[in-house]
Write an enzyme that holds these catalytic residues in place. Structure first.
Site, PDB file in Angstrom:
ATOM      1  N   ASP A  40     -51.228  74.867-113.603  1.00  0.00           N
ATOM      2  CA  ASP A  40     -51.785  76.090-113.014  1.00  0.00           C
ATOM      3  C   ASP A  40     -52.974  75.792-112.103  1.00  0.00           C
ATOM      4  O   ASP A  40     -53.829  76.643-111.878  1.00  0.00           O
ATOM      5  CB  ASP A  40     -52.178  77.077-114.117  1.00  0.00           C
ATOM      6  CG  ASP A  40     -53.232  76.493-115.051  1.00  0.00           C
ATOM      7  OD1 ASP A  40     -53.539  75.292-114.911  1.00  0.00           O
ATOM      8  OD2 ASP A  40     -53.742  77.232-115.910  1.00  0.00           O
ATOM      9  N   HIS A 242     -51.888  53.926 -91.787  1.00  0.00           N
ATOM     10  CA  HIS A 242     -52.379  55.062 -92.568  1.00  0.00           C
ATOM     11  C   HIS A 242     -52.670  54.631 -94.008  1.00  0.00           C
ATOM     12  O   HIS A 242     -52.219  55.245 -94.968  1.00  0.00           O
ATOM     13  CB  HIS A 242     -51.403  56.240 -92.496  1.00  0.00           C
ATOM     14  CG  HIS A 242     -51.433  56.911 -91.145  1.00  0.00           C
ATOM     15  ND1 HIS A 242     -50.527  57.856 -90.757  1.00  0.00           N
ATOM     16  CD2 HIS A 242     -52.259  56.760 -90.104  1.00  0.00           C
ATOM     17  CE1 HIS A 242     -50.811  58.253 -89.521  1.00  0.00           C
ATOM     18  NE2 HIS A 242     -51.853  57.592 -89.102  1.00  0.00           N
ATOM     19  N   ASP A 259     -61.310  54.839 -90.560  1.00  0.00           N
ATOM     20  CA  ASP A 259     -60.785  55.932 -89.738  1.00  0.00           C
ATOM     21  C   ASP A 259     -60.987  57.197 -90.553  1.00  0.00           C
ATOM     22  O   ASP A 259     -60.306  57.408 -91.559  1.00  0.00           O
ATOM     23  CB  ASP A 259     -59.297  55.686 -89.442  1.00  0.00           C
ATOM     24  CG  ASP A 259     -58.701  56.738 -88.514  1.00  0.00           C
ATOM     25  OD1 ASP A 259     -59.325  57.802 -88.328  1.00  0.00           O
ATOM     26  OD2 ASP A 259     -57.595  56.491 -87.995  1.00  0.00           O
ATOM     27  N   ASP A 270     -62.050  62.816 -85.448  1.00  0.00           N
ATOM     28  CA  ASP A 270     -61.165  61.688 -85.796  1.00  0.00           C
ATOM     29  C   ASP A 270     -61.723  60.421 -85.148  1.00  0.00           C
ATOM     30  O   ASP A 270     -61.442  60.138 -83.992  1.00  0.00           O
ATOM     31  CB  ASP A 270     -59.748  62.027 -85.269  1.00  0.00           C
ATOM     32  CG  ASP A 270     -58.730  60.952 -85.597  1.00  0.00           C
ATOM     33  OD1 ASP A 270     -59.042  60.022 -86.347  1.00  0.00           O
ATOM     34  OD2 ASP A 270     -57.589  61.059 -85.081  1.00  0.00           O
ATOM     35  N   HIS A 349     -49.041  51.649 -81.877  1.00  0.00           N
ATOM     36  CA  HIS A 349     -49.030  53.118 -81.849  1.00  0.00           C
ATOM     37  C   HIS A 349     -49.430  53.596 -80.470  1.00  0.00           C
ATOM     38  O   HIS A 349     -49.779  52.792 -79.591  1.00  0.00           O
ATOM     39  CB  HIS A 349     -49.978  53.683 -82.918  1.00  0.00           C
ATOM     40  CG  HIS A 349     -51.368  53.107 -82.887  1.00  0.00           C
ATOM     41  ND1 HIS A 349     -52.279  53.456 -81.911  1.00  0.00           N
ATOM     42  CD2 HIS A 349     -51.990  52.215 -83.694  1.00  0.00           C
ATOM     43  CE1 HIS A 349     -53.415  52.799 -82.142  1.00  0.00           C
ATOM     44  NE2 HIS A 349     -53.256  52.034 -83.206  1.00  0.00           N
ATOM     45  N   HIS A 353     -53.942  61.209 -79.147  1.00  0.00           N
ATOM     46  CA  HIS A 353     -53.246  62.471 -79.414  1.00  0.00           C
ATOM     47  C   HIS A 353     -54.195  63.624 -79.172  1.00  0.00           C
ATOM     48  O   HIS A 353     -55.413  63.450 -79.169  1.00  0.00           O
ATOM     49  CB  HIS A 353     -52.731  62.492 -80.864  1.00  0.00           C
ATOM     50  CG  HIS A 353     -53.771  62.114 -81.889  1.00  0.00           C
ATOM     51  ND1 HIS A 353     -54.668  63.027 -82.380  1.00  0.00           N
ATOM     52  CD2 HIS A 353     -54.092  60.925 -82.457  1.00  0.00           C
ATOM     53  CE1 HIS A 353     -55.482  62.413 -83.245  1.00  0.00           C
ATOM     54  NE2 HIS A 353     -55.162  61.130 -83.289  1.00  0.00           N
ATOM     55  N   HIS A 360     -53.668  65.830 -85.582  1.00  0.00           N
ATOM     56  CA  HIS A 360     -52.668  65.549 -84.548  1.00  0.00           C
ATOM     57  C   HIS A 360     -52.289  66.927 -84.006  1.00  0.00           C
ATOM     58  O   HIS A 360     -51.353  67.554 -84.480  1.00  0.00           O
ATOM     59  CB  HIS A 360     -51.448  64.822 -85.132  1.00  0.00           C
ATOM     60  CG  HIS A 360     -51.803  63.448 -85.638  1.00  0.00           C
ATOM     61  ND1 HIS A 360     -51.026  62.755 -86.512  1.00  0.00           N
ATOM     62  CD2 HIS A 360     -52.867  62.645 -85.384  1.00  0.00           C
ATOM     63  CE1 HIS A 360     -51.592  61.577 -86.781  1.00  0.00           C
ATOM     64  NE2 HIS A 360     -52.710  61.504 -86.101  1.00  0.00           N
ATOM     65  N   GLU A 383     -57.640  55.736 -78.792  1.00  0.00           N
ATOM     66  CA  GLU A 383     -57.698  54.852 -79.950  1.00  0.00           C
ATOM     67  C   GLU A 383     -56.796  53.630 -79.843  1.00  0.00           C
ATOM     68  O   GLU A 383     -55.827  53.495 -80.592  1.00  0.00           O
ATOM     69  CB  GLU A 383     -57.378  55.633 -81.224  1.00  0.00           C
ATOM     70  CG  GLU A 383     -56.134  56.517 -81.158  1.00  0.00           C
ATOM     71  CD  GLU A 383     -55.866  57.204 -82.501  1.00  0.00           C
ATOM     72  OE1 GLU A 383     -55.832  56.502 -83.513  1.00  0.00           O
ATOM     73  OE2 GLU A 383     -55.685  58.430 -82.517  1.00  0.00           O
ATOM     74  N   TYR A 387     -53.213  44.799 -84.161  1.00  0.00           N
ATOM     75  CA  TYR A 387     -52.967  44.505 -85.578  1.00  0.00           C
ATOM     76  C   TYR A 387     -52.118  43.242 -85.640  1.00  0.00           C
ATOM     77  O   TYR A 387     -51.001  43.224 -85.114  1.00  0.00           O
ATOM     78  CB  TYR A 387     -52.234  45.678 -86.244  1.00  0.00           C
ATOM     79  CG  TYR A 387     -52.880  47.011 -85.908  1.00  0.00           C
ATOM     80  CD1 TYR A 387     -53.911  47.523 -86.690  1.00  0.00           C
ATOM     81  CD2 TYR A 387     -52.491  47.717 -84.765  1.00  0.00           C
ATOM     82  CE1 TYR A 387     -54.529  48.713 -86.353  1.00  0.00           C
ATOM     83  CE2 TYR A 387     -53.109  48.906 -84.411  1.00  0.00           C
ATOM     84  CZ  TYR A 387     -54.126  49.410 -85.211  1.00  0.00           C
ATOM     85  OH  TYR A 387     -54.745  50.593 -84.864  1.00  0.00           O
ATOM     86  N   ARG A 405     -59.128  48.788 -84.710  1.00  0.00           N
ATOM     87  CA  ARG A 405     -58.899  50.021 -83.921  1.00  0.00           C
ATOM     88  C   ARG A 405     -60.268  50.603 -83.599  1.00  0.00           C
ATOM     89  O   ARG A 405     -61.196  50.515 -84.419  1.00  0.00           O
ATOM     90  CB  ARG A 405     -58.051  51.021 -84.709  1.00  0.00           C
ATOM     91  CG  ARG A 405     -57.827  52.341 -84.005  1.00  0.00           C
ATOM     92  CD  ARG A 405     -56.651  53.160 -84.562  1.00  0.00           C
ATOM     93  NE  ARG A 405     -56.873  53.681 -85.902  1.00  0.00           N
ATOM     94  CZ  ARG A 405     -56.317  53.190 -86.994  1.00  0.00           C
ATOM     95  NH1 ARG A 405     -55.497  52.159 -86.931  1.00  0.00           N
ATOM     96  NH2 ARG A 405     -56.570  53.740 -88.175  1.00  0.00           N
ATOM     97  N   GLU A 407     -61.727  54.248 -82.056  1.00  0.00           N
ATOM     98  CA  GLU A 407     -61.237  55.597 -81.733  1.00  0.00           C
ATOM     99  C   GLU A 407     -62.399  56.543 -81.467  1.00  0.00           C
ATOM    100  O   GLU A 407     -63.311  56.674 -82.285  1.00  0.00           O
ATOM    101  CB  GLU A 407     -60.400  56.136 -82.896  1.00  0.00           C
ATOM    102  CG  GLU A 407     -59.943  57.575 -82.717  1.00  0.00           C
ATOM    103  CD  GLU A 407     -58.979  58.030 -83.792  1.00  0.00           C
ATOM    104  OE1 GLU A 407     -59.080  57.541 -84.933  1.00  0.00           O
ATOM    105  OE2 GLU A 407     -58.120  58.878 -83.491  1.00  0.00           O
TER     106      GLU A 407
HETATM  107  N1  GLY Z   1     -56.491  59.389 -88.283  1.00  0.00           N
HETATM  108  C1  GLY Z   1     -55.194  59.435 -87.785  1.00  0.00           C
HETATM  109  C2  GLY Z   1     -55.152  59.049 -86.394  1.00  0.00           C
HETATM  110  O1  GLY Z   1     -56.060  58.401 -85.900  1.00  0.00           O
HETATM  111  O2  GLY Z   1     -54.276  59.407 -85.672  1.00  0.00           O
HETATM  112 MN    MN Z   2     -56.386  59.669 -84.168  1.00  0.00          MN
HETATM  113 MN    MN Z   3     -58.008  58.304 -86.623  1.00  0.00          MN
END
Ligand code: GLY
Ligand code: MN
Ligand code: MN
Length: 438
Positions: A40, A242, A259, A270, A349, A353, A360, A383, A387, A405, A407
């Site tokens: 619950d 992720h 991140d 982000d 990647h 975005h 996103h 970003e 890797y 990375r 970003e």
């Molecule tokens: N934190 C997810 C991305 O950077 O897209």
């Molecule tokens: Mn991002």
């Molecule tokens: Mn991110």
């Protein structure tokens, strides 16, 4: 803080668009419901972003209905006041206050939704509803079936169900001045959290302890929650895009990739930074890091109204390709590798975005062959990353198990762009100086 007027203007825009359709149309925009976590206990409530965009109303079990031909075109259905329920589960705005507080034309209890929807659906040509909300679509179609079955009484079921998401998502792509202010605050809080986490990180500490520092900084600044699962990846954990387990101990000599972003008044930040756990980049780490940094700078240089994300991505990818060749990780001619998109093995990647109510965020990147061109007020992340998996046997051992990375969150402006998150230390010198003054 967004004003009541801004939400009213968005609804007025939607009403006008409905009224301008060649056939009669109503729109149904359901809010989110609570989801069970266990037995619950529920997950913390997060409002549906489209519903939030049109109402600013943050309670579960609410539905917005827009019916341009009705005497009350803007209708909200919500949980009614109920002293017993409110003692247990929290305050509700209630039907009586909703009109004044939210500026809708009329409010009813959510339990009365179907009774009010039936006459609105009767005879209307098109129902605009988000097709990704399958249960709601099915529910409205079931209601319509009941109209079809009583045709003898002269009732007429809707002819078409059209997805409303593309309309709203195109609008959400370009942020207003008030939205940008809220996003700058989400960014400011997140900048503070990253700066704090950078100083906290040290050999022997755990990834989850770093995550806790970030989350504390978010919370004490009024952010409702992290906007997505916080990633604190030490060493080769940084190669998992992720990675949210955050359970490992940080090792001397490793990099840490963080991140993380706060959600403030519904809007996400982000940010990613990658830095040495012990405060000093090794030569190997520095060389690879600076390739990613140059890639981000190359991408930034393309940002202005009329350009597009793919152009920025290509600029970054070219810089990464050049850098990987210079470091001997790729061998051969730059142009050939660019043509073959060799960077994809290590920069796995996209460059970024849209960012907004969703991390996103919604909005097309292209339609048919046409890229979405940047306009002032659009917000995106930039970003780039490299890797190198720990098992990349064909790559010299010293590079393996490194994930980097960087970003930042930018607004497209008339003059180019504004980097909302530039204040987190980013160059090698800035990071080392920041971490030294612990
Ligand atoms: N934190 C997810 C991305 O950077 O897209
Ligand atoms: Mn991002
Ligand atoms: Mn991110």
């Amino acid at each position: 803080m967004l004003t009541k007027d801004e939400f009213a203007q968005r609804r007025a825009r939607l009403l006008k668009r409905l009224a301008d359709q060649p056939h009669s149309a109503v729109a149904i925009i359901p809010g989110a419901q609570l989801a069970t976590r266990s037995r619950d206990t529920e997950f913390p409530f997060r409002q549906d972003s489209d519903f939030l965009y049109l109402t600013g109303f943050n309670e579960p079990d609410a539905v917005l209905v827009l019916a341009p031909e009705s005497e009350m075109p803007v209708q909200l259905y919500c949980q009614p006041s109920d002293p017993h329920e409110e003692v247990w589960h929290g305050r509700r705005l209630g039907v009586a206050l909703a009109v004044a507080e939210l500026g809708v034309d009329v409010a009813h209890a959510i339990d009365d939704l179907d009774d009010h929807l039936l006459p609105l659906l009767d005879g209307v040509h098109t129902v605009m509803i988000d097709h990704s909300k399958a249960e709601w679509l099915a529910h409205v179609q079931d209601l319509s079936d009941s109209l079809r079955q009583s045709r003898k009484k002269g009732q007429q079921a809707p002819r078409a169900y059209v997805d409303i998401a593309p309309w709203l998502h195109e609008w959400r792509l370009q942020k207003s001045a008030a939205e940008l202010e809220v996003m700058r605050e989400a960014a400011r809080i997140t900048v503070g959290a990253h700066k704090r986490a950078m100083r906290f990180a040290a050999p022997g500490r755990y990834e989850y302890q770093v995550a806790a520092e970030l989350h504390h900084e978010f919370a004490v600044n009024g952010a409702s929650a992290p906007a997505y699962g916080t990633i604190c990846g030490g060493g080769e954990n940084a190669c998992i895009l992720h990675y949210t387990e955050n359970h490992s101990q940080l090792c001397d000599g490793d990099l840490l990739l963080i991140d993380a972003g706060a959600e403030f008044q519904g809007y996400a930040a982000d940010i990613t930074r990658t830095f040495p756990v012990n405060g000093k980049f090794s030569e190997t780490q520095r060389q690879l890091y600076e390739v990613v940094l140059r890639a981000q700078e190359a991408a930034f240089a393309t940002l202005k109204p009329g350009s597009h994300l793919q152009r920025a991505h290509k600029a970054a990818a070219k810089e990464i390709t050049k850098g990987l060749i210079e470091l001997g990780i790729l061998q051969g001619d730059v142009n050939e590798h660019v043509d073959q998109a060799s960077h994809r093995r290590f920069f796995i990647h996209g460059l970024g975005h849209w960012l907004g109510l969703d991390v996103h965020d919604v909005g097309d990147y292209q339609q048919d062959d046409k890229r979405t061109l940047f306009k002032p007020g659009m917000v995106l992340t930039v970003e780039p990353g490299i890797y190198i998996p720990a098992d990349a046997k064909d790559v010299e051992a010293k590079w393996r198990g490194i994930g980097i990375r960087i970003e930042d969150d930018v607004i497209i402006t008339e003059a180019g762009y504004e980097n909302m998150t530039a204040a987190v230390p980013k160059t090698v010198a800035e990071i080392e100086a920041w971490m030294q003054t612990n």
